[in-house]
Design a protein around this motif. Structure first.
Motif, mmCIF file in Angstrom:
data_model
loop_
_atom_site.group_PDB
_atom_site.id
_atom_site.type_symbol
_atom_site.label_atom_id
_atom_site.label_comp_id
_atom_site.label_asym_id
_atom_site.label_seq_id
_atom_site.Cartn_x
_atom_site.Cartn_y
_atom_site.Cartn_z
ATOM 1 N N ILE A 75 5.174 -0.547 -15.735
ATOM 2 C CA ILE A 75 4.553 -1.868 -15.732
ATOM 3 C C ILE A 75 5.538 -2.868 -15.142
ATOM 4 N N LYS A 112 1.407 -5.517 -12.688
ATOM 5 C CA LYS A 112 1.017 -4.340 -11.911
ATOM 6 C C LYS A 112 1.406 -3.127 -12.722
ATOM 7 N N SER A 113 0.581 -2.144 -12.715
ATOM 8 C CA SER A 113 0.929 -0.964 -13.479
ATOM 9 C C SER A 113 0.436 0.288 -12.793
ATOM 10 N N LYS A 114 1.035 1.371 -13.175
ATOM 11 C CA LYS A 114 0.651 2.641 -12.581
ATOM 12 C C LYS A 114 1.047 3.750 -13.527
ATOM 13 N N LYS A 123 10.330 6.797 -8.843
ATOM 14 C CA LYS A 123 8.916 6.427 -8.954
ATOM 15 C C LYS A 123 8.746 4.916 -9.054
ATOM 16 N N PHE A 179 6.907 2.724 -6.307
ATOM 17 C CA PHE A 179 5.749 1.934 -6.741
ATOM 18 C C PHE A 179 5.906 0.481 -6.307
ATOM 19 N N GLU A 219 5.361 0.161 -2.588
ATOM 20 C CA GLU A 219 3.932 0.326 -2.377
ATOM 21 C C GLU A 219 3.192 -0.984 -2.619
ATOM 22 N N THR A 220 3.403 -1.477 -3.799
ATOM 23 C CA THR A 220 2.716 -2.693 -4.208
ATOM 24 C C THR A 220 3.037 -3.849 -3.291
ATOM 25 N N GLU A 230 1.281 -4.171 -0.064
ATOM 26 C CA GLU A 230 -0.116 -4.573 -0.158
ATOM 27 C C GLU A 230 -0.305 -6.068 0.000
ATOM 28 N N ARG A 289 -3.935 3.948 -11.570
ATOM 29 C CA ARG A 289 -3.109 2.765 -11.430
ATOM 30 C C ARG A 289 -3.984 1.536 -11.476
ATOM 31 N N GLU A 290 -3.457 0.534 -12.106
ATOM 32 C CA GLU A 290 -4.261 -0.670 -12.247
ATOM 33 C C GLU A 290 -3.396 -1.860 -11.887
#
Lengths: 351, 351
Positions: free
Chosen positions: A151, A160-162, A215, A219, A222-223, A226, B348-349
Motif C-alpha cells: 500500500i 494505491k495498492s496491489k 516488487k 509497483f 508502474e503506477t 500511469e 490491484r486496486e
DNA sequence: TATTAGCACTCGCTTCATTTGAGTGCTAAT
DNA sequence: ATTAGCACTCAAATGAAGCGAGTGCTAATA
C-alpha cells in the motif's frame, strides 16, 4: 456589404428559429415571429444579402435559409444572449453531484451524466490527473502465507495498492519493520525518482526481503508510468437520436461510433485548453475529426488537485446558450463544495 | 403432429438462413440451399406444418417464413451445432485480456469490450462482488495536520481506503499505535459485524481517539453497505445499428435507451444464475423487460474471488453458436490465467 | 430612396394508382 | 408420398399529379 444592425437582428432570428425547429426558416416566419416591423419582402432582400455574405445558405432554391458555420460562429460569439438556468436545472445538477463520490473518476462520471441529463445532448469527459504526488507512507500487509498487499499513501491522501504473490514467507512482524523502513527511506519522494542506490541500500539493510523490495519498487514505477491514465468517458449518446438530424440511421451510426471510440474522442477534445473558459467548436471548423454537422462545447474543470475537460456534443443546431450555462455552473461549482458538507472534500479510493 | 427428422432439418435451415439474411425464407431457397433432396412443394407442405406447430410464422401471407420464439428455442436447445472459434477470434480476445488489468472492474470492462468486438453485438456486464471479506488489518496514516487516511485490508487482499478530516491532531506515533490496536480488535471480523461493545472498549482503551475511531467504524459500515455496488456496464451498443432490425430509428432508440439505463440492465440480467453454464433468453419469453425482439446470452464468471455475469444482447436473429462459444471461451478462460504469467492473479486496486 | 405588395416560378413532399415479383396454397399428375 | 403447375396474395418499388412553402423580381407606394 455592411453588416448593419438590421442584418444582425435577422441573422439572430434565423439562427434562433432554426435551433428551435430544425426547419429552414423563411422570410415570412421571421416577419411574423421576430422582426415584426418589417415586411417579408424586405427581410427576403436582407436574407439574400446575408447569404451572399456567407452567414446563411439554402438547402435548395425554394426553401428557407439555414445558418452556415460562419453564421453560427457570429451567433455564439456576439449575438446570443446568456441563458439563465432554471431552478429545476440547477437542482438536478446539484442532486446528481451531491451523492458521495468515492473516487475522482466516479465524480467526473457523475458530472458527465448530470450534464447529459440536463442538456439532453451527449457528453464526453476526460480526466487528465496531473499526479505529481509524493509518497507519504508505504505499508506492507501479509494476507496469506504467500501473499501480501503493498500500500502506498501519497501526500494528498491518495492510496494505491496491489496484491502480490511472494515466493518467500513474510510474517507480520517483519512486515511492520519493513513498512517502517520503506516509509522512512521513500517518504517525500515522487513515485518516479527512486534511485538505484536507494534500492541497493534498502536491500542490504533488510536482508531476505529482496523480493518484496523489488516488487514494491516495480509497483511504484508502474503506477508512476500511469500518469496519463486519461480516462475518457461519454454519456447520453442516445439523447442525440431524438434530433431530426440523426433520424437517418447512417448519420446516427456515424456519430455514435465516434462517441464509442475512446481514441477518437480523446483526439477531439485534446485540441484546445483555453484557460477555464468555455470553448465552442462548431461543425468541422478545420480541427479535422469527423464531427461534421456537430458542435462541441468544452469546459475545463478542476477538483481536488485533479483536472480535466468536460464537453457537450450535439448537432450544430444545439442550444448553445443553455449548454454553456450548464457547463459553467457545473465546472465553477466544482471547486467549492457543490452540495455537501466538509465530507465533499474527502477523497476516497477503493476497489 | 409428429416432429419428424425431416421437419427438424427444415426448421434448422429456416433459422440458419434467417440468421444470415434477416429476410423471411421461402421454400425455394431451402430446396436449393439446404434440403436439396426435396422439392420446394414438399418443403412448402412441411413448412405449413411447422407453422401450425408454432415453430414458424409468416410476416404476411405471401412472404416466406421466419422463426417464432419457440422456433429459436428448439434451435438453440437441440438443433444448433457448436461453433468453433476461429484463431483470429481467440487471438483478439486474448489480446484484449492480456494487458494488465488493475482493478477487478477494469478487468470485466475489458472482457465486456472484448466480447462486444468479437461478436459484434452489444454486451452488458455486471459485477456482483460477493464480498464476504474479513478484515485483515487496519492502518491509519496521517497525511497532514488535520487529515488522515484510513486503510482497511481484507482477507483476500482487497484494500479500501478513505481520506478523512479530523478536528484533533494525530501524530504518526499515535497512528501506529492505534493501527495496531484496531487491527488486533477488528481483525478476523466481517466489515458489518462490529459490535457496540467493541467500539466502546476501543474508545475507552484509546483515549482522545474517539473521533478517529468513530470515523473508522462509520467508514466500515459504509463500505459494508456497498455490498451491492453491482457496477453495471455495457459496450458495443452501436454495433446493433448495423442490423436491419434497427434501421428504424425508433427501434434503435428503444434498445439503446435500455442499454444506457443501468437499472433496466440490471433487472434484466438479474433473473437467472444457472450455475456456470451459458444461459440463453430469447425474445420476451415471460421475464418481462422490453427486450422484445432481442435475445440475451448470459454467462457467469468468476475471478479472484469476485463474480459476476457477462452477457450479449442482440436481435433474436443473432448468431447464437458463435456468441455462446465466445462467452464460454472467455468465462472459462478467466480462472486460469488468460494470457499472462503469474502476474495475472495479482489483484490491484488504486485511485 | 427605402419599403412593400404582388406574382410567376422552383422544387421537395405527399398521395394515389399501377406494376412487379417473390412466395404461398391447392389440385391434379406421377 | 412427392412433385409440377397454376391462380392468388400482398409488400415494395415506380411514377405521375398536385400541393404548398418559399423565393426572386418588378412595379407601385411612402
Amino acid at each position: 456589404m455592411e453588416f448593419t444592425d438590421r442584418k444582425r437582428r435577422i441573422l439572430h432570428a434565423v439562427v434562433q428559429d432554426y435551433i428551435e425547429t430544425a426547419e429552414p426558416v423563411g422570410s415570412r416566419t421571421i416577419a411574423r415571429k421576430y422582426v415584426t416591423d418589417l415586411s417579408s419582402a424586405t427581410i427576403r432582400n436582407e436574407m439574400a444579402d446575408l447569404e451572399e455574405m456567407g452567414y446563411l445558405e439554402q438547402p435548395h432554391s425554394s426553401a428557407g435559409r439555414i445558418p452556415t458555420v460562419l453564421g453560427y460562429r457570429v451567433f455564439v460569439d456576439s449575438l446570443m444572449e446568456k441563458y439563465k438556468l432554471s431552478v429545476m436545472e440547477t437542482i438536478r445538477m446539484q442532486e446528481a453531484m451531491s451523492e458521495k463520490a468515492n473516487r475522482f473518476d466516479k465524480l467526473i462520471e457523475k458530472a458527465s451524466l448530470a450534464i447529459a441529463n440536463v442538456t439532453n445532448y451527449a457528453t464526453v469527459a476526460i480526466s487528465s490527473g496531473k499526479k505529481r504526488n509524493r509518497i507519504k507512507a508505504v505499508q506492507l500487509v501479509p494476507v496469506s502465507e504467500k501473499e501480501a498487499v503493498i500500500i502506498i499513501v501519497t501526500n494528498e491522501g491518495g492510496v494505491k495498492s496491489k496484491k502480490v504473490r511472494l515466493d518467500g514467507f513474510v510474517d507480520s512482524g517483519e512486515a511492520v519493520m519493513l513498512s517502517a523502513e520503506l516509509t522512512k527511506a521513500l517518504s517525500g519522494r515522487t513515485l518516479g525518482d527512486i534511485s538505484l542506490e536507494t534500492v541497493v541500500r534498502l536491500k542490504s539493510e533488510n536482508e531476505g526481503a529482496d523480493e518484496l523490495i523489488d516488487k514494491v519498487v516495480s509497483f511504484m514505477s508502474e503506477t508512476c508510468g500511469e500518469k496519463d491514465t486519461r480516462e475518457v468517458i461519454s454519456h447520453g449518446g442516445v439523447n442525440l437520436l431524438k434530433f431530426p438530424e440523426y433520424s437517418d440511421i447512417e448519420k446516427a451510426k456515424e456519430i455514435l461510433e465516434v462517441l464509442d471510440n475512446k481514441e477518437q474522442l480523446q483526439s477531439m477534445i485534446n485540441l484546445p485548453s483555453a484557460g477555464n473558459k468555455v470553448n465552442i467548436i462548431i461543425g468541422d471548423e478545420k480541427n479535422g475529426i469527423k464531427l461534421k454537422d456537430c458542435s462541441l462545447v468544452l469546459c475545463n474543470y478542476e477538483f481536488n488537485g485533479n483536472e480535466g475537460t468536460i464537453g457537450v456534443i450535439g448537432p450544430t443546431r444545439m442550444d448553445y446558450a443553455r449548454v454553456v450555462s450548464a457547463l459553467e455552473y457545473l465546472c465553477e461549482g466544482m471547486r467549492p463544495q457543490l452540495g455537501g458538507g466538509t465530507d465533499k472534500l474527502e477523497q476516497r479510493e477503493e476497489e
